[in-house]
Design a protein around this motif. Structure first.
Motif, PDB file in Angstrom:
ATOM      1  N   ARG A 185      28.455   7.491  17.527  1.00 55.29           N
ATOM      2  CA  ARG A 185      28.780   8.255  18.650  1.00 55.29           C
ATOM      3  C   ARG A 185      29.827   7.328  19.443  1.00 55.29           C
ATOM      4  O   ARG A 185      30.487   8.068  20.368  1.00 55.29           O
ATOM      5  CB  ARG A 185      27.298   8.560  19.556  1.00 55.29           C
ATOM      6  CG  ARG A 185      27.487   8.935  20.672  1.00 55.29           C
ATOM      7  CD  ARG A 185      25.976   9.240  21.407  1.00 55.29           C
ATOM      8  NE  ARG A 185      25.304   8.199  21.811  1.00 55.29           N
ATOM      9  CZ  ARG A 185      24.093   7.511  21.308  1.00 55.29           C
ATOM     10  NH1 ARG A 185      23.633   8.105  20.159  1.00 55.29           N
ATOM     11  NH2 ARG A 185      23.732   6.378  21.797  1.00 55.29           N
ATOM     12  N   VAL A 186      29.846   6.075  19.605  1.00 53.44           N
ATOM     13  CA  VAL A 186      30.951   5.339  20.256  1.00 53.44           C
ATOM     14  C   VAL A 186      32.196   5.412  19.843  1.00 53.44           C
ATOM     15  O   VAL A 186      33.000   5.563  20.534  1.00 53.44           O
ATOM     16  CB  VAL A 186      30.384   3.625  20.215  1.00 53.44           C
ATOM     17  CG1 VAL A 186      31.396   3.062  20.822  1.00 53.44           C
ATOM     18  CG2 VAL A 186      29.100   3.717  20.790  1.00 53.44           C
ATOM     19  N   LEU A 187      32.276   5.543  18.636  1.00 51.69           N
ATOM     20  CA  LEU A 187      33.496   5.803  17.974  1.00 51.69           C
ATOM     21  C   LEU A 187      34.150   7.137  17.987  1.00 51.69           C
ATOM     22  O   LEU A 187      35.456   7.510  17.768  1.00 51.69           O
ATOM     23  CB  LEU A 187      33.820   5.322  16.650  1.00 51.69           C
ATOM     24  CG  LEU A 187      33.548   3.696  16.702  1.00 51.69           C
ATOM     25  CD1 LEU A 187      33.337   3.402  14.880  1.00 51.69           C
ATOM     26  CD2 LEU A 187      34.516   3.108  17.238  1.00 51.69           C
ATOM     27  N   GLY A 188      32.998   8.265  18.303  1.00 53.56           N
ATOM     28  CA  GLY A 188      33.546   9.598  18.151  1.00 53.56           C
ATOM     29  C   GLY A 188      33.868  10.152  16.922  1.00 53.56           C
ATOM     30  O   GLY A 188      34.757  10.928  16.823  1.00 53.56           O
ATOM     31  N   VAL A 189      33.020   9.808  16.064  1.00 55.26           N
ATOM     32  CA  VAL A 189      33.366  10.230  14.570  1.00 55.26           C
ATOM     33  C   VAL A 189      31.783  10.572  13.878  1.00 55.26           C
ATOM     34  O   VAL A 189      31.073  10.484  14.788  1.00 55.26           O
ATOM     35  CB  VAL A 189      34.014   9.064  13.721  1.00 55.26           C
ATOM     36  CG1 VAL A 189      35.162   8.762  14.298  1.00 55.26           C
ATOM     37  CG2 VAL A 189      33.023   8.032  13.504  1.00 55.26           C
ATOM     38  N   LYS A 190      32.201  11.067  12.565  1.00 57.49           N
ATOM     39  CA  LYS A 190      30.707  11.514  12.080  1.00 57.49           C
ATOM     40  C   LYS A 190      30.062  10.079  11.399  1.00 57.49           C
ATOM     41  O   LYS A 190      30.753   9.213  10.951  1.00 57.49           O
ATOM     42  CB  LYS A 190      30.767  12.519  11.053  1.00 57.49           C
ATOM     43  CG  LYS A 190      31.458  13.797  11.790  1.00 57.49           C
ATOM     44  CD  LYS A 190      31.580  14.915  10.356  1.00 57.49           C
ATOM     45  CE  LYS A 190      31.858  16.171  11.131  1.00 57.49           C
ATOM     46  NZ  LYS A 190      32.004  17.098   9.746  1.00 57.49           N
ATOM     47  N   PRO A 191      28.676  10.046  10.932  1.00 56.97           N
ATOM     48  CA  PRO A 191      28.123   9.033  10.077  1.00 56.97           C
ATOM     49  C   PRO A 191      28.684   8.901   9.038  1.00 56.97           C
ATOM     50  O   PRO A 191      29.006   7.384   8.715  1.00 56.97           O
ATOM     51  CB  PRO A 191      26.607   9.379  10.199  1.00 56.97           C
ATOM     52  CG  PRO A 191      26.452  10.453  11.462  1.00 56.97           C
ATOM     53  CD  PRO A 191      27.806  11.055  11.456  1.00 56.97           C
ATOM     54  N   GLU A 192      29.083   9.684   8.454  1.00 55.86           N
ATOM     55  CA  GLU A 192      29.914   9.530   7.059  1.00 55.86           C
ATOM     56  C   GLU A 192      31.055   8.735   7.075  1.00 55.86           C
ATOM     57  O   GLU A 192      31.644   7.939   6.315  1.00 55.86           O
ATOM     58  CB  GLU A 192      30.262  11.074   6.359  1.00 55.86           C
ATOM     59  CG  GLU A 192      29.209  11.785   5.866  1.00 55.86           C
ATOM     60  CD  GLU A 192      28.294  12.575   7.084  1.00 55.86           C
ATOM     61  OE1 GLU A 192      27.417  13.076   6.773  1.00 55.86           O
ATOM     62  OE2 GLU A 192      28.951  12.660   8.164  1.00 55.86           O
ATOM     63  N   SER A 193      31.987   8.879   8.357  1.00 57.49           N
ATOM     64  CA  SER A 193      33.071   7.954   8.460  1.00 57.49           C
ATOM     65  C   SER A 193      32.670   6.590   8.630  1.00 57.49           C
ATOM     66  O   SER A 193      33.500   6.063   8.415  1.00 57.49           O
ATOM     67  CB  SER A 193      33.894   8.547   9.826  1.00 57.49           C
ATOM     68  OG  SER A 193      34.534   9.992   9.615  1.00 57.49           O
ATOM     69  N   VAL A 194      31.691   6.344   9.271  1.00 54.45           N
ATOM     70  CA  VAL A 194      31.158   4.855   9.311  1.00 54.45           C
ATOM     71  C   VAL A 194      31.079   4.398   8.225  1.00 54.45           C
ATOM     72  O   VAL A 194      31.101   3.183   7.662  1.00 54.45           O
ATOM     73  CB  VAL A 194      29.824   5.009  10.540  1.00 54.45           C
ATOM     74  CG1 VAL A 194      29.377   3.383  10.631  1.00 54.45           C
ATOM     75  CG2 VAL A 194      30.103   5.444  11.802  1.00 54.45           C
ATOM     76  N   TYR A 195      30.237   5.090   7.232  1.00 59.26           N
ATOM     77  CA  TYR A 195      30.174   4.731   5.892  1.00 59.26           C
ATOM     78  C   TYR A 195      31.473   4.327   5.232  1.00 59.26           C
ATOM     79  O   TYR A 195      31.550   3.330   4.698  1.00 59.26           O
ATOM     80  CB  TYR A 195      29.237   5.681   5.259  1.00 59.26           C
ATOM     81  CG  TYR A 195      27.973   5.940   5.708  1.00 59.26           C
ATOM     82  CD1 TYR A 195      27.295   4.816   6.405  1.00 59.26           C
ATOM     83  CD2 TYR A 195      27.400   7.338   5.643  1.00 59.26           C
ATOM     84  CE1 TYR A 195      25.895   5.446   6.853  1.00 59.26           C
ATOM     85  CE2 TYR A 195      26.315   7.450   6.179  1.00 59.26           C
ATOM     86  CZ  TYR A 195      25.469   6.615   6.704  1.00 59.26           C
ATOM     87  OH  TYR A 195      24.182   6.961   7.446  1.00 59.26           O
ATOM     88  N   ALA A 196      32.545   5.271   5.526  1.00 59.90           N
ATOM     89  CA  ALA A 196      33.685   4.762   4.917  1.00 59.90           C
ATOM     90  C   ALA A 196      34.592   3.783   5.204  1.00 59.90           C
ATOM     91  O   ALA A 196      35.065   3.024   4.650  1.00 59.90           O
ATOM     92  CB  ALA A 196      34.688   6.085   5.107  1.00 59.90           C
TER      93      ALA A 196
END
Length: 412
Positions: A32-43
């Motif tokens: 939410r903070v970065l404005g991306v999907k959780p999958e992007s965080v995993y990446a």
């Protein structure tokens, strides 16, 4: 690199740390903070751009706040309107459809701890009884019809009478806030003259709401409602309160700002809308099931159902309704709540939230029509004060978003 990092071995669980989890974000929060999907965080983790850790006793991967913010600045991935996402708070966590105050389950605190003690826990300081600041309760005539209007008048009068209202040290703010809450309880009109059960704020508020006798169980339920509504992360009133605190407004200005955002049909007034709806369900001569089905026929979600934050259940509503069931009496109110719950779950319209639960509580004990909003406002003052104490420690005037101009362009 943080201990327990997965950046070198992205497919191996990190070693769990012993830590209270403070200053760490969950995967969902990072997204939410970065404005991306959780999958992007995993990446990001698998590529070594972000480091995740495991903390003993806390489910899922966690990320250090500072590292996430640094990553956001480097990649410019933070959404332009993300100013609210940058509010760091140690007060309230809403996670997995559960509500926590400073890491403690609010539904457990509700039936074990007095509201005023929960308020001081949120404030992080004891209000005490120091009279250095001189806090007389000014005479306020309770002429307005609504409790929220009386509360607003009391806050304004307290601020006008306080020569040291600009003090923002935590202990001073806590003392002024507790004095204000006590003044509100003195000024709200009395509905019943039964002997008071105890000196807690819930015990003193009860006779100003209901004509029924204040039994121990009833006062306990009112205390639970106040605790459950004391704070709810960055709701509209809380954001308004923090903006006022950022501009270094007095604690009275902070509470007034919170009340300004609170006093509308989409926030504090939602409890009154839910009360009117549940009253109509109870009054339907064909029964509550018929009333609810008629409301749902046009595809409308009934007031007091669903929530913008919770996904499957509102823990505050469940705790309060369970308390009503234990106290017994007025089965018609509980039957109406059950009809609403069954109707909305069957139609996919959500679940019963705290607004409807509070309405059921007020109807069960024949409270005055605006009791719900009064309870909610008194309770939420504790949360606004807690957020103000946090905000007073932050850089001043930090809320200055830039508007996107869409009007007539000036001539060149």
């Amino acid at each position: 690199m943080l201990i327990g990092s997965t950046s070198r071995h992205p497919h191996r669980w990190p070693r769990a740390l012993r830590h209270d989890g403070r200053d760490f974000l969950t995967t969902a929060q990072v997204a939410r903070v970065l404005g991306v999907k959780p999958e992007s965080v995993y990446a990001y983790v698998s590529r070594g751009q972000l480091n995740s850790v495991r903390i003993a006793g806390i489910r899922g991967s966690l990320f250090a706040v500072g590292e996430v913010e640094a990553f956001g600045r480097r990649t410019e991935r933070r959404p332009p309107a993300g100013i609210v996402e940058r509010i760091h708070t140690e007060l309230t966590l809403i996670e997995g459809d559960r509500l926590y105050y400073r890491g403690r389950d609010a539904t457990e605190l509700a039936f074990s701890t007095d509201f005023e003690d929960v308020a001081e826990m949120l404030w992080g300081t004891i209000a005490g009884s120091d009279h250095r600041w001189g806090m007389p309760v000014p005479p306020v005539s309770p002429t307005p019809a609504r409790g929220v209007d009386i509360i607003r008048l009391v806050v304004d009068h307290m601020g006008a009478a306080d020569r040291h209202r600009g003090m923002i040290a935590s202990d001073a703010v806590a003392y002024k806030a507790m004095c204000t809450l006590n003044a509100i309880l003195k000024v709200l009109p009395v509905v019943s003259e039964f002997p008071r059960r105890g000196s807690s704020m819930a015990a003193r508020l009860w006779p100003r709401l209901s004509p029924m006798a204040p039994t121990t169980q009833r006062v306990t339920l009112l205390n639970a409602a106040m605790v459950l509504l004391a704070d709810h992360d960055l709701a509209a009133g809380t954001v308004a309160a923090r903006v006022a605190a950022s501009a270094r407004g007095s604690i009275y200005a902070v509470i007034s700002a919170g009340l300004g955002a609170f006093d509308g049909p989409l926030h504090g007034g939602a409890t009154t809308v839910a009360y009117d709806f549940l009253s109509s369900v109870l009054a339907d001569p064909a029964g509550p099931d018929h009333a609810v089905s008629e409301y749902l026929r046009d595809g409308h979600r009934p007031p007091g159902c669903g929530h913008i934050v919770y996904r499957h259940r509102d823990p505050r509503a469940e705790a309060l309704i369970d308390g009503l069931v234990r106290d017994g009496g007025r089965r018609d109110v509980l039957a109406a709540v059950e009809a609403v719950r069954t109707g909305v779950s069957g139609s996919g319209a959500g679940f019963v939230n705290s607004d409807l639960a509070l309405a059921a509580f007020a109807l069960r004990y024949r409270m005055i029509p605006d009791a719900c909003a009064t309870i909610f406002a008194v309770a939420r003052i504790a949360g606004w004060v807690a957020h103000a104490i946090e905000e007073y420690r932050e850089p001043r005037l930090r809320y200055r978003p830039e508007g996107v101009y869409t009007g007539v362009r000036p001539a060149r």
